[in-house]
Design an enzyme around this catalytic site. Structure first.
Site, short mmCIF file in Angstrom:
data_model
loop_
_atom_site.label_atom_id
_atom_site.label_comp_id
_atom_site.label_asym_id
_atom_site.label_seq_id
_atom_site.Cartn_x
_atom_site.Cartn_y
_atom_site.Cartn_z
N GLU A 29 0.84 -1.21 0.00
CA GLU A 29 0.00 0.00 0.00
C GLU A 29 0.87 1.25 0.00
O GLU A 29 1.82 1.37 0.77
CB GLU A 29 -0.95 -0.04 1.22
CG GLU A 29 -1.64 1.26 1.58
CD GLU A 29 -2.49 1.88 0.46
OE1 GLU A 29 -3.34 1.18 -0.10
OE2 GLU A 29 -2.29 3.07 0.17
N ALA A 60 -22.74 1.23 -3.93
CA ALA A 60 -24.01 0.84 -4.53
C ALA A 60 -25.19 1.64 -3.94
O ALA A 60 -26.07 2.09 -4.67
CB ALA A 60 -24.23 -0.65 -4.32
N HIS A 114 -30.60 -6.80 25.07
CA HIS A 114 -29.43 -7.44 25.65
C HIS A 114 -29.53 -8.95 25.48
O HIS A 114 -30.59 -9.50 25.72
CB HIS A 114 -29.32 -7.12 27.14
CG HIS A 114 -28.21 -7.86 27.82
ND1 HIS A 114 -26.89 -7.50 27.67
CD2 HIS A 114 -28.23 -8.97 28.62
CE1 HIS A 114 -26.13 -8.34 28.36
NE2 HIS A 114 -26.92 -9.24 28.95
P1 FAD Z 1 -22.43 -0.17 -12.23
O1 FAD Z 1 -22.92 -1.10 -11.19
O2 FAD Z 1 -21.00 -0.21 -12.60
O3 FAD Z 1 -23.33 -0.46 -13.52
C1 FAD Z 1 -23.13 0.19 -14.73
C2 FAD Z 1 -23.69 -0.66 -15.85
O4 FAD Z 1 -23.71 0.13 -17.04
C3 FAD Z 1 -22.86 -1.89 -16.18
O5 FAD Z 1 -23.68 -3.04 -16.18
C4 FAD Z 1 -22.31 -1.62 -17.58
O6 FAD Z 1 -22.22 -2.79 -18.38
C5 FAD Z 1 -23.39 -0.71 -18.15
N1 FAD Z 1 -22.93 0.16 -19.24
C6 FAD Z 1 -21.82 0.95 -19.26
N2 FAD Z 1 -21.79 1.67 -20.42
C7 FAD Z 1 -22.89 1.32 -21.12
C8 FAD Z 1 -23.42 1.73 -22.37
N3 FAD Z 1 -22.83 2.66 -23.12
N4 FAD Z 1 -24.57 1.15 -22.79
C9 FAD Z 1 -25.20 0.22 -22.03
N5 FAD Z 1 -24.75 -0.19 -20.84
C10 FAD Z 1 -23.63 0.35 -20.39
N6 FAD Z 1 -20.38 -1.12 -3.14
C11 FAD Z 1 -21.10 -1.20 -2.00
O7 FAD Z 1 -21.86 -0.28 -1.68
N7 FAD Z 1 -21.01 -2.29 -1.18
C12 FAD Z 1 -20.18 -3.32 -1.48
O8 FAD Z 1 -20.12 -4.29 -0.72
C13 FAD Z 1 -19.41 -3.26 -2.67
N8 FAD Z 1 -18.60 -4.27 -3.00
C14 FAD Z 1 -17.90 -4.20 -4.18
C15 FAD Z 1 -17.03 -5.25 -4.49
C16 FAD Z 1 -16.30 -5.22 -5.66
C17 FAD Z 1 -15.37 -6.36 -5.99
C18 FAD Z 1 -16.44 -4.11 -6.55
C19 FAD Z 1 -15.69 -4.08 -7.86
C20 FAD Z 1 -17.29 -3.07 -6.25
C21 FAD Z 1 -18.01 -3.10 -5.05
N9 FAD Z 1 -18.86 -2.05 -4.67
C22 FAD Z 1 -19.56 -2.12 -3.50
C23 FAD Z 1 -19.04 -0.86 -5.52
C24 FAD Z 1 -20.35 -0.97 -6.34
O9 FAD Z 1 -20.32 -2.16 -7.10
C25 FAD Z 1 -20.53 0.24 -7.24
O10 FAD Z 1 -20.42 1.42 -6.47
C26 FAD Z 1 -21.89 0.21 -7.91
O11 FAD Z 1 -22.05 -0.96 -8.67
C27 FAD Z 1 -22.08 1.44 -8.81
O12 FAD Z 1 -23.34 1.37 -9.40
P2 FAD Z 1 -23.64 2.09 -10.79
O13 FAD Z 1 -25.09 1.84 -11.06
O14 FAD Z 1 -23.17 3.48 -10.76
O15 FAD Z 1 -22.75 1.34 -11.88
P1 NAD Z 2 -9.66 2.21 -2.84
O1 NAD Z 2 -9.62 3.60 -3.31
O2 NAD Z 2 -10.53 1.84 -1.70
O3 NAD Z 2 -8.18 1.73 -2.45
C1 NAD Z 2 -7.11 1.79 -3.36
C2 NAD Z 2 -5.80 1.83 -2.58
O4 NAD Z 2 -4.74 1.64 -3.50
C3 NAD Z 2 -5.56 3.17 -1.88
O5 NAD Z 2 -5.36 2.93 -0.51
C4 NAD Z 2 -4.33 3.72 -2.58
O6 NAD Z 2 -3.48 4.45 -1.72
C5 NAD Z 2 -3.64 2.46 -3.10
N1 NAD Z 2 -2.73 2.67 -4.24
C6 NAD Z 2 -2.94 3.41 -5.36
N2 NAD Z 2 -1.86 3.36 -6.18
C7 NAD Z 2 -0.94 2.56 -5.57
C8 NAD Z 2 0.39 2.11 -5.92
N3 NAD Z 2 0.99 2.43 -7.08
N4 NAD Z 2 1.04 1.31 -5.04
C9 NAD Z 2 0.45 0.93 -3.88
N5 NAD Z 2 -0.79 1.32 -3.51
C10 NAD Z 2 -1.49 2.12 -4.34
O7 NAD Z 2 -10.03 1.36 -4.14
P2 NAD Z 2 -10.48 -0.16 -4.32
O8 NAD Z 2 -10.16 -0.96 -3.11
O9 NAD Z 2 -9.93 -0.58 -5.65
O10 NAD Z 2 -12.05 -0.02 -4.43
C11 NAD Z 2 -12.64 0.73 -5.51
C12 NAD Z 2 -13.99 1.23 -5.14
O11 NAD Z 2 -14.92 0.17 -5.00
C13 NAD Z 2 -13.97 2.00 -3.84
O12 NAD Z 2 -14.27 3.34 -4.12
C14 NAD Z 2 -15.02 1.39 -3.00
O13 NAD Z 2 -15.92 2.36 -2.53
C15 NAD Z 2 -15.75 0.41 -3.89
N6 NAD Z 2 -15.94 -0.84 -3.12
C16 NAD Z 2 -16.72 -0.79 -2.01
C17 NAD Z 2 -16.86 -1.92 -1.23
C18 NAD Z 2 -17.71 -1.85 -0.01
O14 NAD Z 2 -18.50 -0.92 0.11
N7 NAD Z 2 -17.61 -2.79 0.91
C19 NAD Z 2 -16.20 -3.07 -1.55
C20 NAD Z 2 -15.40 -3.09 -2.67
C21 NAD Z 2 -15.29 -1.95 -3.45
#
Ligand code: FAD
Ligand code: NAD
Length: 467
Positions: free
Chosen positions: A203, A321, A445
């Site tokens: 990190e 989300a 509790h």
């Molecule tokens: P997205 O969910 O990215 O959806 C966008 C959609 O648009 C996609 O299906 C894409 O195919 C479609 N699209 C793009 N361009 C076009 C186009 N031109 N025409 C038609 N379709 C198109 N967030 C949480 O709050 N809790 C979590 O636990 C959490 N866990 C995560 C774990 C992982 C591994 C990752 C990667 C993300 C996680 N997130 C979590 C983040 C969360 O998934 C996103 O913040 C959320 O999905 C964003 O929603 P959105 O509707 O903006 O876009």
């Molecule tokens: P993040 O922004 O949470 O973390 C990325 C980390 O990578 C940072 O701490 C940053 O300092 C580090 N980093 C960047 N460049 C680096 C380098 N060259 N070398 C070493 N470290 C480096 O991003 P993420 O974990 O990829 O998640 C992406 C998004 O997805 C987040 O914005 C998060 O909100 C969303 N997400 C949410 C959940 C959840 O709500 N539980 C779960 C998964 C993802």
């Protein structure tokens, strides 16, 4: 076809916006380029990651804590193929649920890439090469995000992977190197650490989950170290290469020296970038923000083109989300002539490690920066009867309250099931409760929620009962 509203993208932002538009009597269509609805969240994000976190947590408990509970298991083994298959079923059920909701709400679904021809005409390019045009009075862009790529570190999707591939690995890594100590790196790192992988997090910052209250990162680092995580903080990754079944990650250490870490897989989890490719924004005169390449919007989430809105990961703010969902509802209601409201300061953030981490409102660092006078009260889970019973005594709840008015300004917790406990803090803060209010409310509790009551009592009048 002519619609009142066309939504581009079917993630939690897009599908919620479409449902709310339909509920409000607007003729609505949704366009999704993938074959299943639900976006990143349902297909390759929140849902599959939580399914794997749940499975690996069961395995971890069976391997390490069942014995203390008096449960002995012989021949325990992790069946990754079955874990992945179960995760796939969970994803399928959820995405099918969105298809059902589109039908139920009479929303027309188009499968294909949506792009602007002009401000009221969207072309849908389908996988078979055909296309059709649809007309919309208003458009909601909800195209989400994709993993951020490091220009000096090519992802081959086999050994150097993003979160998407990490959700479907064919084997448990022996040594998983995680670049980025943020939410994705720690959640997916936890899955494989619980299944027996050695996990090294590299990190750039001097703490993990650096944007949350500093005390949370410190405590989580202690817990994950017990699970076998190794942390290389203040290390800047500069490259990675694949040699056969090995990945060699190079980084600059805090002294500026070049070091390498060798593993068999490497997840690049350094953030996500707004997704606007192929959307044809240039055809309607929308330019992206210089920094972050997000779509600029005003306070009503409307772009520079009247009648075109954008929500979720593709615009500023937390990439979560539930933030995308609330913005979907907000824009639908705005289009219908209502006056909705979102309190961006009260969007909770959760990390689904074990212990879980959850936060809402201002951090101590932010309050200090604002020069705000505040009181802080904490309660450790080791003093909670419920936590002792379940053997989940790592962590604490911290309540920050205004020094004069006692209003709760921030709540930060790490511990068992705090992803659910945080909801109480959000409700309290939406109603602008004081720490005393929280401390005087009766809590069942024994529950983990009692730790919040105790921390509130500690913040309000330094009178927690059980410490
Ligand atoms: P997205 O969910 O990215 O959806 C966008 C959609 O648009 C996609 O299906 C894409 O195919 C479609 N699209 C793009 N361009 C076009 C186009 N031109 N025409 C038609 N379709 C198109 N967030 C949480 O709050 N809790 C979590 O636990 C959490 N866990 C995560 C774990 C992982 C591994 C990752 C990667 C993300 C996680 N997130 C979590 C983040 C969360 O998934 C996103 O913040 C959320 O999905 C964003 O929603 P959105 O509707 O903006 O876009
Ligand atoms: P993040 O922004 O949470 O973390 C990325 C980390 O990578 C940072 O701490 C940053 O300092 C580090 N980093 C960047 N460049 C680096 C380098 N060259 N070398 C070493 N470290 C480096 O991003 P993420 O974990 O990829 O998640 C992406 C998004 O997805 C987040 O914005 C998060 O909100 C969303 N997400 C949410 C959940 C959840 O709500 N539980 C779960 C998964 C993802």
């Amino acid at each position: 076809m002519q619609y009142d509203v066309v939504v581009i993208g079917s993630g939690p932002g897009g599908y919620v916006a479409a449902i709310r538009c339909a509920q409000l009597g607007l003729k609505t269509a949704i366009i999704e380029k993938y074959s299943t609805l639900g976006g990143t969240c349902l297909n390759v994000g929140c849902i599959p990651s939580k399914a794997l976190l749940d499975s690996s947590e069961h395995y971890q408990n069976a391997a390490h804590t069942f014995k203390t509970h008096g449960i002995n298991i012989k021949g325990l083994e992790a069946d990754l193929t079955q874990m992945m298959a179960r995760k796939d079923v969970v994803v399928k059920e959820n995405t099918a649920g969105i298809t059902y909701l589109m039908k139920k709400n009479k929303i027309t679904t188009y499968q294909g890439l949506g792009s602007f021809v002009d401000k009221n005409t969207i072309k849908v390019a389908k996988a078979d090469g055909s296309s059709e045009s649809i007309n919309a009075e208003k458009v909601i862009i909800a195209t989400g995000s994709k993993p951020t790529a490091l220009p000096f570190l090519p992802v081959d999707k086999k050994r150097i992977i993003t979160s998407t591939e990490a959700l479907s690995l064919p084997e448990i890594p022996k040594h998983l190197v995680v670049i980025g100590g943020g939410v994705i790196g720690l959640e997916l790192g936890s899955v494989y650490a619980r299944l027996g992988a050695k996990v090294t997090v590299v990190e750039f910052m001097d703490s993990i989950i650096a944007t949350m209250d500093k005390t949370l990162g410190k405590e989580l680092q202690k817990s994950l170290s017990k699970l076998g995580f190794e942390f290389m903080l203040s290390h800047k990754v500069t490259g990675a290469s694949v040699k056969g079944k090995k990945v060699i990650v190079s980084a600059d250490n805090p002294k500026g020296e070049k070091i390498t870490v060798e593993g068999d897989y490497c997840i690049v989890a350094v953030g996500r970038t707004a997704y606007t490719e192929g959307l044809g924004l240039e055809n309607i005169g929308i330019s992206l923000e210089e920094r972050g390449k997000k779509i600029p919007v005003n306070e009503h989430l409307e772009t520079s083109v009247p009648g075109i809105y954008a929500i979720g990961d593709v615009i500023k703010g937390a990439m979560l989300a539930h933030k995308a969902e609330d913005e979907g509802t907000y824009v639908a209601e705005t289009i219908a002539g209502q006056k909705p409201h979102i309190n961006y300061n009260l969007i909770p953030g959760v990390v689904y490690t074990w212990p879980e981490v959850a936060s809402v409102g201002y951090t101590e660092e932010q309050l200090k920066e604002q020069g705000k006078k505040y009181k802080a009260g904490s309660f450790p889970f080791k003093a909670s009867g419920r936590a002792r019973a379940s053997m989940d005594t790592d962590g604490f709840v911290k309540v920050l309250a205004d020094a004069e008015t006692d209003e709760v300004l921030g709540v930060h917790m790490i511990g068992p099931r705090v992803a659910d406990v945080i909801a109480e803090a959000v409700v309290a803060m939406e109603f602008r409760a004081s720490a005393e209010d929280l401390g005087r409310i009766c809590h069942a509790h024994p529950t983990y929620t009692e730790a919040l009551k105790e921390a509130a009592l500690a913040a309000s009048e330094n009178r927690a009962i059980h410490i």
